[in-house]
Design a protein around this motif. Structure first.
Motif, PDB file in Angstrom:
ATOM      1  N   VAL A 306     -58.769   6.705  12.990  1.00 49.72           N
ATOM      2  CA  VAL A 306     -59.103   7.469  11.409  1.00 49.72           C
ATOM      3  C   VAL A 306     -58.207   8.570  10.962  1.00 49.72           C
ATOM      4  CG1 VAL A 306     -61.048   8.422  10.247  1.00 49.72           C
ATOM      5  CG2 VAL A 306     -61.521   6.745  11.891  1.00 49.72           C
ATOM      6  N   SER A 307     -57.667   8.319   9.656  1.00 51.83           N
ATOM      7  CA  SER A 307     -57.182   9.477   9.266  1.00 51.83           C
ATOM      8  C   SER A 307     -57.809  10.334   7.956  1.00 51.83           C
ATOM      9  CB  SER A 307     -55.680   8.982   8.292  1.00 51.83           C
ATOM     10  OG  SER A 307     -55.201  10.057   7.702  1.00 51.83           O
ATOM     11  N   ARG A 308     -58.059  11.753   8.149  1.00 49.06           N
ATOM     12  CA  ARG A 308     -58.816  12.318   7.246  1.00 49.06           C
ATOM     13  C   ARG A 308     -58.249  13.394   6.610  1.00 49.06           C
ATOM     14  NH1 ARG A 308     -62.744  11.797  11.761  1.00 49.06           N
ATOM     15  NH2 ARG A 308     -64.621  10.952  11.054  1.00 49.06           N
ATOM     16  N   GLY A 309     -58.591  13.688   5.136  1.00 50.98           N
ATOM     17  CA  GLY A 309     -57.916  14.739   4.529  1.00 50.98           C
ATOM     18  C   GLY A 309     -58.078  15.919   5.244  1.00 50.98           C
ATOM     19  N   TRP A 310     -57.354  17.082   4.965  1.00 48.65           N
ATOM     20  CA  TRP A 310     -57.433  18.377   5.477  1.00 48.65           C
ATOM     21  C   TRP A 310     -56.395  19.381   4.653  1.00 48.65           C
ATOM     22  CZ3 TRP A 310     -53.275  20.975   7.962  1.00 48.65           C
ATOM     23  CH2 TRP A 310     -53.503  21.881   8.792  1.00 48.65           C
ATOM     24  N   ILE A 311     -57.153  20.539   4.319  1.00 48.84           N
ATOM     25  CA  ILE A 311     -56.353  21.505   3.567  1.00 48.84           C
ATOM     26  C   ILE A 311     -56.127  22.716   4.650  1.00 48.84           C
ATOM     27  CG2 ILE A 311     -57.145  20.779   1.524  1.00 48.84           C
ATOM     28  CD1 ILE A 311     -59.211  23.085   1.605  1.00 48.84           C
ATOM     29  N   GLY A 312     -56.951  22.730   5.913  1.00 50.86           N
ATOM     30  CA  GLY A 312     -56.396  24.105   6.734  1.00 50.86           C
ATOM     31  C   GLY A 312     -57.099  25.150   6.290  1.00 50.86           C
ATOM     32  N   VAL A 313     -58.432  25.106   6.132  1.00 50.93           N
ATOM     33  CA  VAL A 313     -59.267  26.659   5.929  1.00 50.93           C
ATOM     34  C   VAL A 313     -60.367  26.468   6.960  1.00 50.93           C
ATOM     35  CG1 VAL A 313     -58.644  26.881   3.583  1.00 50.93           C
ATOM     36  CG2 VAL A 313     -60.677  25.218   4.280  1.00 50.93           C
ATOM     37  N   ARG A 314     -60.786  27.618   7.190  1.00 48.74           N
ATOM     38  CA  ARG A 314     -62.144  27.916   8.137  1.00 48.74           C
ATOM     39  C   ARG A 314     -62.997  28.491   6.893  1.00 48.74           C
ATOM     40  NH1 ARG A 314     -64.349  28.590  13.255  1.00 48.74           N
ATOM     41  NH2 ARG A 314     -66.004  30.210  13.231  1.00 48.74           N
ATOM     42  N   ILE A 315     -64.194  27.686   6.685  1.00 46.80           N
ATOM     43  CA  ILE A 315     -65.171  28.193   5.838  1.00 46.80           C
ATOM     44  C   ILE A 315     -66.495  28.502   6.417  1.00 46.80           C
ATOM     45  CG2 ILE A 315     -63.967  27.038   3.837  1.00 46.80           C
ATOM     46  CD1 ILE A 315     -67.047  25.406   4.993  1.00 46.80           C
ATOM     47  N   GLN A 316     -67.361  29.253   5.528  1.00 50.80           N
ATOM     48  CA  GLN A 316     -68.724  29.584   6.005  1.00 50.80           C
ATOM     49  C   GLN A 316     -69.650  29.556   4.710  1.00 50.80           C
ATOM     50  OE1 GLN A 316     -67.691  33.498   7.524  1.00 50.80           O
ATOM     51  NE2 GLN A 316     -69.769  33.812   6.788  1.00 50.80           N
ATOM     52  N   ASP A 394     -58.071  28.507 -10.960  1.00 49.28           N
ATOM     53  CA  ASP A 394     -57.801  27.015 -10.764  1.00 49.28           C
ATOM     54  C   ASP A 394     -56.720  27.127  -9.429  1.00 49.28           C
ATOM     55  OD1 ASP A 394     -58.108  23.926 -11.144  1.00 49.28           O
ATOM     56  OD2 ASP A 394     -56.044  24.258 -11.210  1.00 49.28           O
ATOM     57  N   VAL A 395     -56.932  26.217  -8.430  1.00 42.64           N
ATOM     58  CA  VAL A 395     -55.833  26.219  -7.372  1.00 42.64           C
ATOM     59  C   VAL A 395     -55.606  24.621  -6.946  1.00 42.64           C
ATOM     60  CG1 VAL A 395     -55.289  26.808  -4.890  1.00 42.64           C
ATOM     61  CG2 VAL A 395     -56.540  28.352  -6.218  1.00 42.64           C
ATOM     62  N   PRO A 396     -54.484  24.247  -7.277  1.00 42.07           N
ATOM     63  CA  PRO A 396     -54.244  22.923  -6.945  1.00 42.07           C
ATOM     64  C   PRO A 396     -53.805  22.928  -5.483  1.00 42.07           C
ATOM     65  CG  PRO A 396     -52.456  23.768  -8.271  1.00 42.07           C
ATOM     66  CD  PRO A 396     -53.709  24.845  -8.422  1.00 42.07           C
ATOM     67  N   VAL A 397     -54.372  21.872  -4.876  1.00 45.92           N
ATOM     68  CA  VAL A 397     -53.808  21.764  -3.436  1.00 45.92           C
ATOM     69  C   VAL A 397     -53.485  20.411  -2.917  1.00 45.92           C
ATOM     70  CG1 VAL A 397     -56.055  21.636  -2.455  1.00 45.92           C
ATOM     71  CG2 VAL A 397     -54.304  22.390  -0.969  1.00 45.92           C
ATOM     72  N   THR A 398     -52.423  19.977  -2.147  1.00 49.96           N
ATOM     73  CA  THR A 398     -51.922  18.766  -2.049  1.00 49.96           C
ATOM     74  C   THR A 398     -52.652  18.389  -0.718  1.00 49.96           C
ATOM     75  OG1 THR A 398     -49.834  18.920  -2.870  1.00 49.96           O
ATOM     76  CG2 THR A 398     -50.290  17.126  -1.107  1.00 49.96           C
ATOM     77  N   ILE A 399     -53.660  17.336  -0.402  1.00 47.73           N
ATOM     78  CA  ILE A 399     -54.389  17.056   0.888  1.00 47.73           C
ATOM     79  C   ILE A 399     -53.152  16.516   2.018  1.00 47.73           C
ATOM     80  CG2 ILE A 399     -56.324  15.629   1.572  1.00 47.73           C
ATOM     81  CD1 ILE A 399     -57.142  17.449  -0.390  1.00 47.73           C
TER      82      ILE A 399
END
Length: 526
Positions: A306-316, A394-399
């Motif tokens: 499985v390939s999943r999208g990811w942006i590399g943040v830790r959130i809460q 607005d922040v554009p980000v490439t997945i």
């Protein structure tokens, strides 16, 4: 507790006092062509005014016709695993019933001694390998013999067999599995097309709608149970992508991997977990929604992974205390607690302390962000609505593609004779901090490049203790400002007080990573 655990008297008795985990999937029987097996019908929509006027629907007179149509596509999954007496990985991945457990007997009773002696012989370092069997459930999604089940049903299996409704036993090959979603795809070979079911739209069914669960509870094949959807969107802390359907249809140990059907015969969930103090059904079961499972299963069929999208943040989640500390009007969104170096979020200039409030013009709630990002195609561009220091941007980000986990490297520790700064006692919050010196790095096992101030003492029953702060934790930011010394922390707290904030936010790194912790400034923290 995995509901598809090994079949043994000891593990069975132990299961009666633990919480079980199982899985299920949603499906529709006999579509017009094999290529439609993973196609979902269009969701039915209903205006809010029409819902109020709709007459109440009673229970069906019988589920017999529907059950008879669906049963041939539901299978039993049996696995055999070789377990060594000195095996250390039986609990790997959370499978906490991979081996027999000792039941609870009165202290000093003959039964206690018997089982104690038996388990000692079984688990002795030099004992010969033994075969363990486990039973679970699954369902056929293609007449060519593709079967869906839970990953924990077939985990570590040496041999997998599938038993059809007519008692035909077929050897199964593992096509692919996914630890994060607890889904797996098997393949069996048959001389004729097999009956199969298809996925429905799990978003179209509402709380209160009737559902059927079919599976192999406690090894009792072809068991049909009925209930309703009790709730949706449940997060049961099984992983970062939790979004379970809760049902009261009785599901038990061995139902893992079986389907949850709606009244049209479509699979709307994969039965995966139950909550049970006793080990049996108490009417609280959880299923992976078909709209989440469908894409994962299709990837497993095609590539085995499985390939999943990811942006590399830790959130809460944004609590009300955190919202107050940041000056937000409402406690909504996902607070960025950390940004992965060189990841998509870092390249898009996301920062710790940003609050992500929307994804592609849709509002988001807290920890739903990883699941929503995971569904996006790798390489596509997404737009994040971010609240940053009082303004919306607005922040554009490439997945990117979710990387495989890497083993952590422990840096060499080379203590020097650096002078230790005096600790600062923040008695109002119930803890003290000091500078990160070489002695502190050695004492608290801190990385060589760790920045911030280290917590040196925590008062029992204080605000910090109540919020899970421990000695050795590191505070890296206060009110989104970098902390490099105890004086920086004190200045940040004083600034928040002057601004008449209700709380002050501190970014704390512990053994689990980074998280924002709010401390009230009004003296009422309990």
């Amino acid at each position: 507790m995995r509901l598809s655990g090994p079949v043994s008297p000891a593990s069975f008795l132990s299961a009666l006092s633990r919480i079980g985990v199982l899985a299920a999937t949603t499906a529709l029987l006999l579509p017009s062509s094999p290529h439609d097996a993973l196609a979902a019908p269009e969701p039915a929509t209903l205006p809010a005014t029409a819902a109020a006027a709709m007459p109440m629907r009673g229970a069906p007179d019988s589920f017999a016709d529907l059950a008879a149509r669906l049963l041939p596509a539901v299978v039993n999954v049996s696995t055999t695993q070789t377990v060594k007496g000195d095996s250390d990985d039986e609990d790997e991945g959370g499978g906490d019933d991979q081996g027999p457990q000792i039941p609870s007997f009165p202290q000093g009773s003959p039964f206690e001694k018997f089982f104690h002696d038996f388990m000692n012989r079984q688990n002795a370092p030099n004992s010969p390998p033994r075969k363990m069997q486990a039973l679970g459930s699954g369902f056929i999604i293609d007449p060519a013999g593709y079967v869906v089940t839970n990953n924990h049903v077939i985990r570590h299996a040496d041999r997998i067999t599938v038993t059809l409704q007519d008692n035909t036993v077929l050897p199964a090959k593992l096509i692919g599995h996914d630890d994060r979603s607890d889904l797996a795809v098997l393949k069996v070979e048959s001389s004729h097309p097999l009956p199969f079911v298809t996925f429905g739209d799990s978003d179209a069914d509402r709380v209160g709608d009737w559902v059927l669960a079919i599976g192999n509870p406690f090894g009792l094949s072809g068991t049909v149970t009925a209930g309703i959807i009790s709730s949706r969107g449940r997060n049961i802390e099984q992983g970062p992508y939790d979004d379970f359907i809760q049902t009261d249809a009785p599901i038990n140990k061995g139902n893992s991997g079986g389907p949850l059907f709606d009244m049209r015969g479509a699979v709307i969930g994969v039965n995966t977990a139950i909550y049970s103090p006793s080990g049996g059904s108490v009417g609280i079961g959880f299923s992976i929604p078909s709209n989440e499972a469908r894409g994962i299963i299709e990837q497993l069929r095609k590539t085995g992974k499985v390939s999943r999208g990811w942006i590399g943040v830790r959130i809460q989640d944004v609590s009300q205390d955190i919202a107050d500390g940041l000056g937000l009007k409402s406690a909504k969104g996902a607070l960025v607690a950390g940004v992965e170096p060189n990841g998509p979020a870092a390249k898009a200039k996301l920062q710790t302390g940003d609050v992500i409030q929307g994804l592609n013009d849709k509002p988001i709630e807290g920890k739903a962000l990883p699941r929503l990002i995971a569904d996006l195609p790798v390489g596509s561009q997404a737009h994040l609505k971010v609240w940053r220091k009082g303004a919306a941007v607005d922040v554009p980000v490439t997945i990117g593609s979710l990387p495989e986990p890497k083993a952590e490297e422990t840096p060499d520790k080379k203590p020097d004779a650096a002078k230790v700064e005096k600790s600062v006692n923040l008695s109002m919050f119930g803890f003290s901090v000091g500078s990160i010196t070489d002695d502190a790095r050695h004492k608290y096992d801190l990385p060589a490049d760790q920045k911030g101030v280290v917590v040196t003492d925590v008062t029992d029953g204080g605000l910090a203790s109540d919020r899970g702060v421990k000695a050795g934790d590191v505070i890296t930011e206060v009110q989104q400002r970098t902390v490099t010394s105890p004086a920086d922390l004190r200045k940040g707290i004083d600034a928040a007080q002057k601004e008449k904030r209700k709380s002050v936010l501190m970014l704390v790194r512990d053994q689990d990573g980074l998280r924002w912790i709010p401390f009230p400034l009004d003296g009422d923290g309990h």
